[in-house]
Scaffold this motif. Structure first.
Motif, PDB file in Angstrom:
ATOM      1  N   UNK A 226       0.861  -1.185   0.000  1.00 29.27           N
ATOM      2  CA  UNK A 226       0.000   0.000   0.000  1.00 29.27           C
ATOM      3  C   UNK A 226       0.891   1.227   0.000  1.00 29.27           C
ATOM      4  N   UNK A 227       0.774   2.016  -1.059  1.00 26.48           N
ATOM      5  CA  UNK A 227       1.632   3.187  -1.258  1.00 26.48           C
ATOM      6  C   UNK A 227       0.778   4.437  -1.395  1.00 26.48           C
ATOM      7  N   UNK A 228       1.167   5.495  -0.702  1.00 31.14           N
ATOM      8  CA  UNK A 228       0.566   6.811  -0.897  1.00 31.14           C
ATOM      9  C   UNK A 228       1.689   7.769  -1.246  1.00 31.14           C
ATOM     10  N   UNK A 229       1.546   8.457  -2.379  1.00 30.32           N
ATOM     11  CA  UNK A 229       2.599   9.372  -2.813  1.00 30.32           C
ATOM     12  C   UNK A 229       2.362   9.820  -4.238  1.00 30.32           C
ATOM     13  N   UNK A 230       3.441  10.113  -4.949  1.00 26.96           N
ATOM     14  CA  UNK A 230       3.332  10.680  -6.289  1.00 26.96           C
ATOM     15  C   UNK A 230       2.973   9.608  -7.315  1.00 26.96           C
ATOM     16  N   UNK A 231       2.259   9.995  -8.380  1.00 30.22           N
ATOM     17  CA  UNK A 231       1.909   9.013  -9.413  1.00 30.22           C
ATOM     18  C   UNK A 231       3.129   8.377 -10.068  1.00 30.22           C
ATOM     19  N   UNK A 232       4.159   9.168 -10.328  1.00 32.10           N
ATOM     20  CA  UNK A 232       5.331   8.634 -11.010  1.00 32.10           C
ATOM     21  C   UNK A 232       5.929   7.466 -10.226  1.00 32.10           C
ATOM     22  N   UNK A 233       6.110   7.659  -8.927  1.00 28.30           N
ATOM     23  CA  UNK A 233       6.694   6.607  -8.109  1.00 28.30           C
ATOM     24  C   UNK A 233       5.703   5.462  -7.911  1.00 28.30           C
ATOM     25  N   UNK A 234       4.438   5.789  -7.690  1.00 29.25           N
ATOM     26  CA  UNK A 234       3.441   4.762  -7.438  1.00 29.25           C
ATOM     27  C   UNK A 234       3.321   3.752  -8.571  1.00 29.25           C
ATOM     28  N   UNK A 235       3.198   4.238  -9.802  1.00 32.83           N
ATOM     29  CA  UNK A 235       3.055   3.312 -10.926  1.00 32.83           C
ATOM     30  C   UNK A 235       4.348   2.529 -11.159  1.00 32.83           C
ATOM     31  N   UNK A 236       5.480   3.152 -10.876  1.00 29.22           N
ATOM     32  CA  UNK A 236       6.755   2.438 -10.984  1.00 29.22           C
ATOM     33  C   UNK A 236       6.812   1.280  -9.985  1.00 29.22           C
ATOM     34  N   UNK A 237       6.377   1.542  -8.748  1.00 26.83           N
ATOM     35  CA  UNK A 237       6.376   0.490  -7.736  1.00 26.83           C
ATOM     36  C   UNK A 237       5.422  -0.641  -8.117  1.00 26.83           C
ATOM     37  N   UNK A 238       4.266  -0.293  -8.655  1.00 19.54           N
ATOM     38  CA  UNK A 238       3.309  -1.325  -9.063  1.00 19.54           C
ATOM     39  C   UNK A 238       3.932  -2.243 -10.106  1.00 19.54           C
ATOM     40  N   UNK A 239       4.683  -1.673 -11.041  1.00 17.17           N
ATOM     41  CA  UNK A 239       5.305  -2.477 -12.087  1.00 17.17           C
ATOM     42  C   UNK A 239       6.358  -3.432 -11.534  1.00 17.17           C
ATOM     43  N   UNK A 240       6.932  -3.082 -10.385  1.00 21.33           N
ATOM     44  CA  UNK A 240       7.994  -3.890  -9.788  1.00 21.33           C
ATOM     45  C   UNK A 240       7.494  -4.853  -8.709  1.00 21.33           C
ATOM     46  N   UNK A 241       6.219  -4.755  -8.336  1.00 21.06           N
ATOM     47  CA  UNK A 241       5.733  -5.433  -7.134  1.00 21.06           C
ATOM     48  C   UNK A 241       5.507  -6.925  -7.304  1.00 21.06           C
TER      49      UNK A 241
END
Length: 477
Positions: A226-241
């Motif tokens: 569960x991540x709250x923050x900027x879209x750029x970082x959030x979508x990057x984390x989703x791709x790596x999760x």
């Protein structure tokens, strides 16, 4: 005042490993305190501890998890002033806003305590066909397992609470990475959790550098991110999760529509708050204000006058409304966006000047549609005014954004309310108030670039639990 140094929390225990992370007083720019910073080896130990503790956490009766949450509520109430001042210093949040966030922290844990004993299953009628005669089904909810949480700087207490509290209610162990700029609130939560009967290893709270935090995302021992923050970082984390579910609470570009017939006194008061509280550093801060042409001139005159009257300064002063942005670099970025919009044809009606991390409360008019201040998330004390003549046109303007978190509509027309709810591509529509309004038991989240999933305790618990089915066959049935 802040303590001289703070630990991180590894497997429920305070560890004063170092003083490598310096926390800055956001108003005066001086070092306010130091925090222990975790490396990759510590994060690995924390994840292993969470995995090892999960069976005991799963076995913990609901009433015991409820007691943990109720203890937190009591201790937050006892330490209210201390927590609020810490938040004021580390986040630069005006003290009244800081007190409001501590109140919401308490509310969030109260709601979680209530929901912790309401996690229920159901009995299923499986006899929908002759071949299922004599079969009965039942479901229950079980914890998803160790969770990974990454929280942002702008609500260091309450946005961490919206991850931590439902995890405890659901019976999930967790590791939390608070924002490096504002780690103190999360560490105070950790200090209070360490007083409870949670199984050893049930939680770790680890300030760390972004480049050292990959395990929070990629480690397969963690069953949810569960991540709250900027879209750029959030979508990057989703791709790596990998295989784990991911909940994203990302940015916004919230619009507020003021329709013909609206009460201007009420609308202006609420929009001033919704746009400029905690210096606009909220993903549901009012950024675009779209006003019916019959009210536009009066709204503009009165709104601009009230914006100019807002008091800026030291966030510790109780009459301060506009405090510093989280960092001077953020104020520079937003000032640049304002200047670019003006150069492209927007009118500057108020503010626009910067002093260090302090940016004046700013109002623009008719900023070009393709300007950053219209297209991106301002995340600061800036609004853009425009007018409309047709309500459908206004709704189209609201939807003309890559973001979709919440929208506010000031109207008294029930048919327009229904139309807005049907048409607006956002996670929530707020009628008679600003999109910045949130109470902590409601489902909260967005669509498009604003994220995936919903927070709000009941809804977060749904993500942190899985449905387990039991089927019983009666051979004599």
């Amino acid at each position: 005042m802040l303590k001289e140094a703070y630990p991180y929390y590894l497997a429920n225990e305070a560890v004063f490993a170092n003083q490598d992370l310096k926390v800055i007083d956001k108003y005066n720019g001086e070092v306010a305190t130091s925090v222990a910073k975790a490396g990759a080896d510590v994060i690995d130990k924390a994840i292993q501890a969470a995995e090892d503790a999960q069976p005991a956490m799963t076995a913990m009766p609901a009433y015991e998890r409820q007691a943990v949450l109720e203890h937190c509520v009591k201790r937050f109430q006892e330490r209210f002033d201390e927590i609020a001042l810490a938040l004021c210093l580390e986040a630069g949040k005006p003290i009244k806003d800081a007190e409001g966030e501590v109140t919401r922290l308490i509310d969030t844990f109260k709601i979680a305590a209530e929901e912790s004993v309401r996690i229920e299953g159901e009995v299923l009628n499986l006899e929908i066909t002759p071949r299922a005669k004599g079969y009965q089904g039942m479901t229950k909810k079980v914890p998803i397992g160790p969770c990974s949480f990454i929280s942002p700087f702008n609500f260091p207490l309450n946005l961490a609470a919206h991850k931590v509290a439902p995890a405890i209610a659901a019976g999930c162990t967790f590791v939390l990475k608070p924002a490096s700029r504002t780690p103190i609130g999360a560490l105070i939560i950790g200090e209070i959790l360490a007083e409870t009967t949670l199984p050893k290893g049930a939680f770790s709270i680890l300030p760390c550098s972004r480049d050292g935090a990959d395990l929070f995302t990629v480690d397969e021992r963690l069953k949810l991110l569960s991540f709250t923050g900027s879209p750029e970082i959030g979508w990057e984390l989703k791709a790596k999760a990998g295989k784990k579910p991911v909940i994203l609470e990302l940015g916004g570009n919230a619009a507020c529509v003021v329709d013909e017939g609206a009460d201007l006194d009420d609308a202006i008061t609420r929009i001033i708050f919704g746009a400029y509280y905690q210096s606009g550093q909220s993903c549901i801060s009012v950024q675009r204000i779209i006003v019916h042409e019959s009210l536009y001139d009066e709204f503009k005159e009165r709104f601009v006058a009230e914006v100019k009257a807002l008091k800026s300064g030291d966030p510790k002063n109780r009459d301060t409304f506009i405090g510093p942005m989280i960092a001077e670099s953020e104020a520079v970025r937003l000032k640049t966006w304002v200047d670019e919009a003006v150069a492209a044809g927007a009118s500057l009606l108020a503010g626009g000047e910067r002093d260090g991390a302090m940016l004046q409360a700013t109002v623009l008019e008719n900023a070009p549609a393709n300007s950053a201040i219209n297209e991106e998330e301002a995340f600061g004390p800036v609004t853009v005014l425009s007018k409309f003549s047709d309500f459908d046109e206004a709704l189209t303007s609201v939807n003309n954004s890559k973001f979709g978190l919440q929208a506010g509509i000031f109207t008294r027309d029930i048919y327009k309310i229904q139309k807005a709810w049907d048409v607006l591509d956002v996670g929530g529509v707020v009628i008679g108030d600003v999109p910045s309004w949130r109470v902590d038991n409601m489902p909260y989240g967005g669509v498009k670039d604003s994220g995936l999933g919903r927070e709000g305790i009941k809804y977060a618990i749904e993500d942190m639990t899985e449905t387990r089915l039991l089927v019983i066959r009666n051979p004599n049935g």
